[in-house]
Design a protein around this motif. Structure first.
Motif, PDB file in Angstrom:
ATOM      1  N   SER A 149      -5.314 -10.034  -2.181  1.00  0.00           N
ATOM      2  CA  SER A 149      -5.686  -9.930  -3.798  1.00  0.00           C
ATOM      3  C   SER A 149      -7.057  -9.069  -3.797  1.00  0.00           C
ATOM      4  O   SER A 149      -7.414  -8.770  -4.992  1.00  0.00           O
ATOM      5  N   GLU A 150      -7.648  -8.874  -2.816  1.00  0.00           N
ATOM      6  CA  GLU A 150      -8.860  -8.265  -2.804  1.00  0.00           C
ATOM      7  C   GLU A 150      -9.188  -7.163  -3.686  1.00  0.00           C
ATOM      8  O   GLU A 150     -10.185  -7.110  -4.262  1.00  0.00           O
TER       9      GLU A 150
ATOM     10  N   LEU B  76      -5.238  -8.574   9.649  1.00  0.00           N
ATOM     11  CA  LEU B  76      -4.222  -8.332   9.184  1.00  0.00           C
ATOM     12  C   LEU B  76      -3.604  -7.237   9.941  1.00  0.00           C
ATOM     13  O   LEU B  76      -2.376  -7.035  10.289  1.00  0.00           O
ATOM     14  N   VAL B  77      -4.540  -6.169  10.663  1.00  0.00           N
ATOM     15  CA  VAL B  77      -4.060  -5.037  11.456  1.00  0.00           C
ATOM     16  C   VAL B  77      -3.272  -5.622  12.902  1.00  0.00           C
ATOM     17  O   VAL B  77      -2.641  -4.891  13.354  1.00  0.00           O
TER      18      VAL B  77
ATOM     19  N   MET C 128      -1.302  -1.631   4.995  1.00  0.00           N
ATOM     20  CA  MET C 128      -1.715  -0.736   4.087  1.00  0.00           C
ATOM     21  C   MET C 128      -1.027  -0.956   2.327  1.00  0.00           C
ATOM     22  O   MET C 128      -1.701  -1.031   1.701  1.00  0.00           O
ATOM     23  N   TYR C 129       0.103  -1.360   2.657  1.00  0.00           N
ATOM     24  CA  TYR C 129       1.014  -1.492   1.171  1.00  0.00           C
ATOM     25  C   TYR C 129       0.432  -2.867   0.496  1.00  0.00           C
ATOM     26  O   TYR C 129       0.016  -2.867  -0.650  1.00  0.00           O
ATOM     27  N   TYR C 130       0.325  -3.673   1.347  1.00  0.00           N
ATOM     28  CA  TYR C 130      -0.147  -5.203   0.597  1.00  0.00           C
ATOM     29  C   TYR C 130      -1.436  -5.136   0.412  1.00  0.00           C
ATOM     30  O   TYR C 130      -1.918  -5.916  -0.606  1.00  0.00           O
ATOM     31  N   THR C 131      -2.369  -4.545   1.296  1.00  0.00           N
ATOM     32  CA  THR C 131      -3.781  -4.431   0.742  1.00  0.00           C
ATOM     33  C   THR C 131      -4.141  -3.568  -0.372  1.00  0.00           C
ATOM     34  O   THR C 131      -5.008  -3.850  -1.357  1.00  0.00           O
TER      35      THR C 131
ATOM     36  N   THR D 165      -1.932  -2.374  -2.719  1.00  0.00           N
ATOM     37  CA  THR D 165      -1.084  -2.698  -3.996  1.00  0.00           C
ATOM     38  C   THR D 165      -1.556  -4.342  -4.554  1.00  0.00           C
ATOM     39  O   THR D 165      -1.146  -4.387  -5.738  1.00  0.00           O
ATOM     40  N   ALA D 166      -2.083  -5.057  -3.386  1.00  0.00           N
ATOM     41  CA  ALA D 166      -2.152  -6.660  -3.832  1.00  0.00           C
ATOM     42  C   ALA D 166      -0.800  -7.160  -4.222  1.00  0.00           C
ATOM     43  O   ALA D 166      -0.911  -8.280  -4.945  1.00  0.00           O
ATOM     44  N   GLU D 167       0.252  -6.764  -4.245  1.00  0.00           N
ATOM     45  CA  GLU D 167       1.605  -7.525  -4.492  1.00  0.00           C
ATOM     46  C   GLU D 167       1.888  -8.455  -3.630  1.00  0.00           C
ATOM     47  O   GLU D 167       1.285  -8.530  -2.577  1.00  0.00           O
ATOM     48  N   THR D 168       2.293  -9.497  -4.265  1.00  0.00           N
ATOM     49  CA  THR D 168       2.516 -10.880  -3.630  1.00  0.00           C
ATOM     50  C   THR D 168       3.925 -10.695  -2.892  1.00  0.00           C
ATOM     51  O   THR D 168       4.541  -9.954  -3.409  1.00  0.00           O
ATOM     52  N   PHE D 169       3.805 -11.535  -1.883  1.00  0.00           N
ATOM     53  CA  PHE D 169       5.204 -11.497  -1.083  1.00  0.00           C
ATOM     54  C   PHE D 169       5.363 -13.026  -0.793  1.00  0.00           C
ATOM     55  O   PHE D 169       4.358 -13.929  -0.635  1.00  0.00           O
ATOM     56  N   ASP D 170       6.936 -13.417  -0.448  1.00  0.00           N
ATOM     57  CA  ASP D 170       6.951 -14.900  -0.281  1.00  0.00           C
ATOM     58  C   ASP D 170       7.365 -15.242   1.139  1.00  0.00           C
ATOM     59  O   ASP D 170       7.066 -14.364   2.291  1.00  0.00           O
TER      60      ASP D 170
END
Ligand code: ACO
Ligand code: V55
Length: 280
Positions: A143-144, A159-160, A169-172, A174-179
């Protein structure tokens, strides 16, 4: 059995059960976010557990609804913003010490049991653990960027190592959550199970490791961590030396026992189960 003769007890709970040390981040009312006090306590707890025979495998988890909501934004960031540089570094160092150095080099197997929310700074201890099982329902978020910061500390570096560059890249970004299920598909955890089965499955996995030769387990995990950063050319020599080291250290002499059980006794077939562990 609760561990009353160990450090910790305020922000961290330690319990022992059949060789498993259950280490629970224990600030459920703050979603187990990591304050300087919690970090200092974890440094002490991991230091003690590493030489405690009641701990053959370590499981890291969180109390209540969260695994960990990341760094404590009030106590780790805001409260330290005005402090002199050396004091800020002291606070960051104890954070990195347990989340990365102590956990990733821990001399016994480690399992992250991700029971719920896992955000930001919590990815460091998650990835430092050898194995991870998540609840399908757990929610993860890098979420940063939404705080106007980068995943600092050891987060981006971790992470890498654990994600593809595309997913990092995507989740860093967009900060989109995933389950938990998505985390398993991406390989950031080994598997996801329904929350109701999480403890049972984690216990089963931990017991499988408790039963194995601890010297061989330690050498295996050290070999994998080292191979992440050494050139291919050096790995042959390194792994050869590591194998010799293990034979020197292993007081069970597992290698000889395995060969005897397979070649002479014909009592052991690797495809059909584990070898018998006889103490020398
Ligand atoms: N730092 C400081 N306090 C926190 C943190 C945190 N990271 N996470 C939760 N808390 C506190 C809340 O402020 C609240 O405190 P209060 O009761 O004194 O008001 C308490 O924990 C409970 O949190 P809620 O938000 O009310 O709990 P809820 O169950 O509704 O939501 C969730 C949980 C989704 C995890 C939410 O708390 C959240 O988004 N937390 C922040 C996640 C995050 O982005 N972490 C930082 C990443 S950046 C980094 O780690 C460097
Ligand atoms: C984080 C950031 C830090 C840190 C530990 O993003 C974790 C997470 C900027 O410093 O020390």
């Amino acid at each position: 059995m609760a561990a009353d003769n160990l450090p910790g007890g305020k922000n961290v709970k330690v319990e022992f059960e059949d060789g498993i040390a259950w280490v629970t981040l224990n600030r459920p009312e703050k979603r187990n976010c990591m304050s300087p006090a919690l970090n200092d306590e974890m440094v002490q707890v991991l230091d003690a557990l590493e030489i405690d025979d009641r701990c053959k495998v370590l499981v890291l988890t969180g109390a209540g609804e969260a695994f960990s909501a990341g760094m404590d934004l009030r106590e780790f960031f805001r409260a330290t913003d005005g402090l002199p540089y050396v004091q800020q570094m002291r606070v960051r160092r104890s954070s990195a010490t347990w989340q990365w150095q102590q956990l990733s080099h821990f001399m016994k197997p480690t399992i992250a049991m991700v029971n719920g929310w896992c955000f930001g700074g919590a990815f460091t201890p998650l990835i430092s653990c050898d194995l991870a099982i998540a609840a399908e329902e757990a929610q993860f978020g890098i979420s940063e960027v939404n705080w106007g910061i980068i995943p600092g500390g050891q987060v981006t570096r971790s992470l890498v190592q654990a994600m593809s560059v595309r997913n990092a890249m995507y989740y860093t970004m967009t900060a989109e959550t995933f389950d938990g299920k998505q985390a398993a598909q991406m390989g950031i955890v080994n598997e996801a199970v329904p929350k109701a089965k999480l403890r049972e499955r984690t216990t089963q996995l931990a017991k499988m490791l408790v039963a194995k030769n601890p010297h061989a387990l330690r050498a295996c995990k050290e070999a994998i961590r080292s191979c992440l950063s050494i050139p291919f050319e050096a790995s042959g020599d390194y792994l050869g030396a590591k194998s010799s080291q293990l034979r020197l250290i292993d007081d069970e002499n597992g290698r000889n026992q395995g060969l005897t059980q397979f070649l002479d006794e014909k009592s052991y077939r690797p495809g059909l189960g584990a070898m018998r562990r006889d103490k020398e």
